[in-house]
Motif scaffolding. Structure first.
Motif, mmCIF file in Angstrom:
data_model
loop_
_atom_site.group_PDB
_atom_site.id
_atom_site.type_symbol
_atom_site.label_atom_id
_atom_site.label_comp_id
_atom_site.label_asym_id
_atom_site.label_seq_id
_atom_site.Cartn_x
_atom_site.Cartn_y
_atom_site.Cartn_z
ATOM 1 N N THR A 38 68.384 50.233 70.295
ATOM 2 C CA THR A 38 68.429 50.247 68.838
ATOM 3 C C THR A 38 67.866 51.557 68.326
ATOM 4 O O THR A 38 66.775 51.925 68.747
ATOM 5 C CB THR A 38 67.562 49.107 68.257
ATOM 6 O OG1 THR A 38 67.894 47.889 68.897
ATOM 7 C CG2 THR A 38 67.759 48.973 66.779
ATOM 8 N N PRO A 39 68.488 52.287 67.428
ATOM 9 C CA PRO A 39 69.876 52.149 66.994
ATOM 10 C C PRO A 39 70.804 52.718 68.055
ATOM 11 O O PRO A 39 70.337 53.385 68.988
ATOM 12 C CB PRO A 39 69.936 53.006 65.729
ATOM 13 C CG PRO A 39 68.940 54.097 65.985
ATOM 14 C CD PRO A 39 67.843 53.437 66.793
ATOM 15 N N TYR A 40 72.073 52.469 67.902
ATOM 16 C CA TYR A 40 73.036 53.000 68.854
ATOM 17 C C TYR A 40 74.236 53.551 68.127
ATOM 18 O O TYR A 40 74.796 52.845 67.309
ATOM 19 C CB TYR A 40 73.469 51.935 69.854
ATOM 20 C CG TYR A 40 74.111 52.562 71.065
ATOM 21 C CD1 TYR A 40 73.326 53.058 72.080
ATOM 22 C CD2 TYR A 40 75.482 52.705 71.151
ATOM 23 C CE1 TYR A 40 73.906 53.677 73.186
ATOM 24 C CE2 TYR A 40 76.058 53.316 72.241
ATOM 25 C CZ TYR A 40 75.265 53.803 73.260
ATOM 26 O OH TYR A 40 75.838 54.417 74.333
ATOM 27 N N PRO A 41 74.662 54.772 68.399
ATOM 28 C CA PRO A 41 74.031 55.699 69.341
ATOM 29 C C PRO A 41 72.671 56.158 68.825
ATOM 30 O O PRO A 41 72.382 56.068 67.644
ATOM 31 C CB PRO A 41 75.018 56.874 69.409
ATOM 32 C CG PRO A 41 75.783 56.821 68.147
ATOM 33 C CD PRO A 41 75.812 55.372 67.727
ATOM 34 N N ILE A 42 71.878 56.657 69.732
ATOM 35 C CA ILE A 42 70.543 57.133 69.404
ATOM 36 C C ILE A 42 70.673 58.396 68.551
ATOM 37 O O ILE A 42 71.508 59.246 68.826
ATOM 38 C CB ILE A 42 69.748 57.426 70.696
ATOM 39 C CG1 ILE A 42 69.567 56.130 71.486
ATOM 40 C CG2 ILE A 42 68.416 58.089 70.391
ATOM 41 C CD1 ILE A 42 69.049 56.333 72.888
ATOM 42 N N ALA A 43 69.846 58.501 67.530
ATOM 43 C CA ALA A 43 69.845 59.686 66.662
ATOM 44 C C ALA A 43 68.692 60.594 67.051
ATOM 45 O O ALA A 43 67.558 60.137 67.214
ATOM 46 C CB ALA A 43 69.723 59.271 65.199
ATOM 47 N N ARG A 44 68.972 61.863 67.197
ATOM 48 C CA ARG A 44 67.932 62.850 67.538
ATOM 49 C C ARG A 44 66.886 62.885 66.428
ATOM 50 O O ARG A 44 67.212 62.822 65.252
ATOM 51 C CB ARG A 44 68.557 64.224 67.696
ATOM 52 C CG ARG A 44 69.597 64.258 68.788
ATOM 53 C CD ARG A 44 70.321 65.578 68.862
ATOM 54 N NE ARG A 44 71.158 65.751 67.671
ATOM 55 C CZ ARG A 44 71.578 66.934 67.248
ATOM 56 N NH1 ARG A 44 71.244 68.036 67.885
ATOM 57 N NH2 ARG A 44 72.339 67.025 66.177
ATOM 58 N N GLY A 45 65.624 62.949 66.826
ATOM 59 C CA GLY A 45 64.534 63.029 65.866
ATOM 60 C C GLY A 45 64.177 61.709 65.210
ATOM 61 O O GLY A 45 63.303 61.655 64.356
ATOM 62 N N GLU A 46 64.832 60.636 65.601
ATOM 63 C CA GLU A 46 64.585 59.304 65.042
ATOM 64 C C GLU A 46 64.085 58.379 66.150
ATOM 65 O O GLU A 46 64.451 58.552 67.312
ATOM 66 C CB GLU A 46 65.873 58.724 64.449
ATOM 67 C CG GLU A 46 66.497 59.568 63.360
ATOM 68 C CD GLU A 46 65.668 59.596 62.095
ATOM 69 O OE1 GLU A 46 65.010 58.594 61.791
ATOM 70 O OE2 GLU A 46 65.683 60.632 61.409
ATOM 71 N N PRO A 47 63.283 57.347 65.817
ATOM 72 C CA PRO A 47 62.816 56.415 66.848
ATOM 73 C C PRO A 47 63.978 55.623 67.457
ATOM 74 O O PRO A 47 64.892 55.218 66.739
ATOM 75 C CB PRO A 47 61.875 55.468 66.104
ATOM 76 C CG PRO A 47 61.763 55.966 64.719
ATOM 77 C CD PRO A 47 62.758 57.039 64.503
ATOM 78 N N ALA A 48 63.935 55.462 68.755
ATOM 79 C CA ALA A 48 64.897 54.631 69.485
ATOM 80 C C ALA A 48 64.100 53.638 70.322
ATOM 81 O O ALA A 48 63.058 53.973 70.873
ATOM 82 C CB ALA A 48 65.776 55.487 70.385
ATOM 83 N N THR A 49 64.595 52.405 70.397
ATOM 84 C CA THR A 49 63.912 51.369 71.167
ATOM 85 C C THR A 49 64.838 50.828 72.234
ATOM 86 O O THR A 49 65.989 50.489 71.962
ATOM 87 C CB THR A 49 63.446 50.224 70.245
ATOM 88 O OG1 THR A 49 62.567 50.765 69.250
ATOM 89 C CG2 THR A 49 62.715 49.152 71.031
#
Length: 153
Positions: free
Chosen positions: A46-57
Motif C-alpha cells: 500500500t499504495p500500489y504502485p509505490i510513489a517515490r518520496g511517499e510512505p509505502a507499507t
C-alpha cells in the motif's frame, strides 16, 4: 426512495474514489523444495504502485507451526537484476513477539527516496530465528511509479 439512499451511494462512491490502492502480489519461495517453518500466504503493498518520496507499507501474512521469540528480516532489493540495496530489521520491530503458533502479520513501512528510479523491482526476504536459522525465504516483484520526485520535495 429513502433520503439515505442517495447519501449512502454518494458515501460509497467517495470512499472508492479516495481509498488507497492495495496490491496483492505474487509470492514465490526461494527454494520450492524447502519445507519452511513459516508459510507465507501473501504480500499486500500500500499504495500500489509505490510513489517515490511517499510512505509505502508491505504487509506479509504468514503462518507458523513453532513459537518464534526473536529473529531478523533480511531484505535484498534488485532493479533490472542488479542488487541495489540490503537491509536487516529486528523481527520483533515488525510484528509482535513472541510470535505464537498460527497466523501472524509482518508489516514494514518505509519512505523511498525521491530520486528512486521508477520501474519494476524484485525483493527477496529471509526470516531468520534468534539462532540465525532460516524460517522462510520469499521473492516477489513490485513497481515504483512516477509519483513524487526530488523536485516535489
Amino acid at each position: 426512495m429513502s433520503k439515505f439512499t442517495g447519501f449512502s451511494s454518494l458515501a460509497i462512491s467517495y470512499f472508492l474514489l479516495v481509498s488507497t490502492i492495495v496490491a496483492a502480489t505474487d509470492v514465490h519461495y526461494c527454494d520450492n523444495n524447502e519445507e519452511y517453518e513459516v508459510k507465507v500466504q501473501g504480500v499486500d503493498i500500500t499504495p500500489y504502485p509505490i510513489a517515490r518520496g511517499e510512505p509505502a507499507t508491505f504487509r506479509i501474512s504468514a503462518n507458523t507451526d513453532t513459537k518464534i521469540s526473536s529473529g531478523k528480516l533480511v531484505i535484498e532489493v534488485s532493479y533490472f537484476g542488479w542488487h541495489i540495496h540490503s537491509e536487516t530489521h529486528d523481527l520483533c520491530d515488525e510484528t509482535s513477539c513472541p510470535v505464537a503458533i498460527g497466523d501472524f502479520l509482518v508489516a514494514h513501512s518505509q519512505v523511498l527516496p525521491g530520486y528512486t528510479p521508477p520501474g519494476s523491482y524484485s525483493l527477496k526476504m529471509k526470516m531468520l530465528d534468534g539462532r540465525k536459522k532460516e524460517l522462510t525465504c520469499i521473492k516477489f516483484s513490485f513497481d515504483i511509479g512516477f509519483g513524487s520526485s526530488v523536485a516535489d520535495m
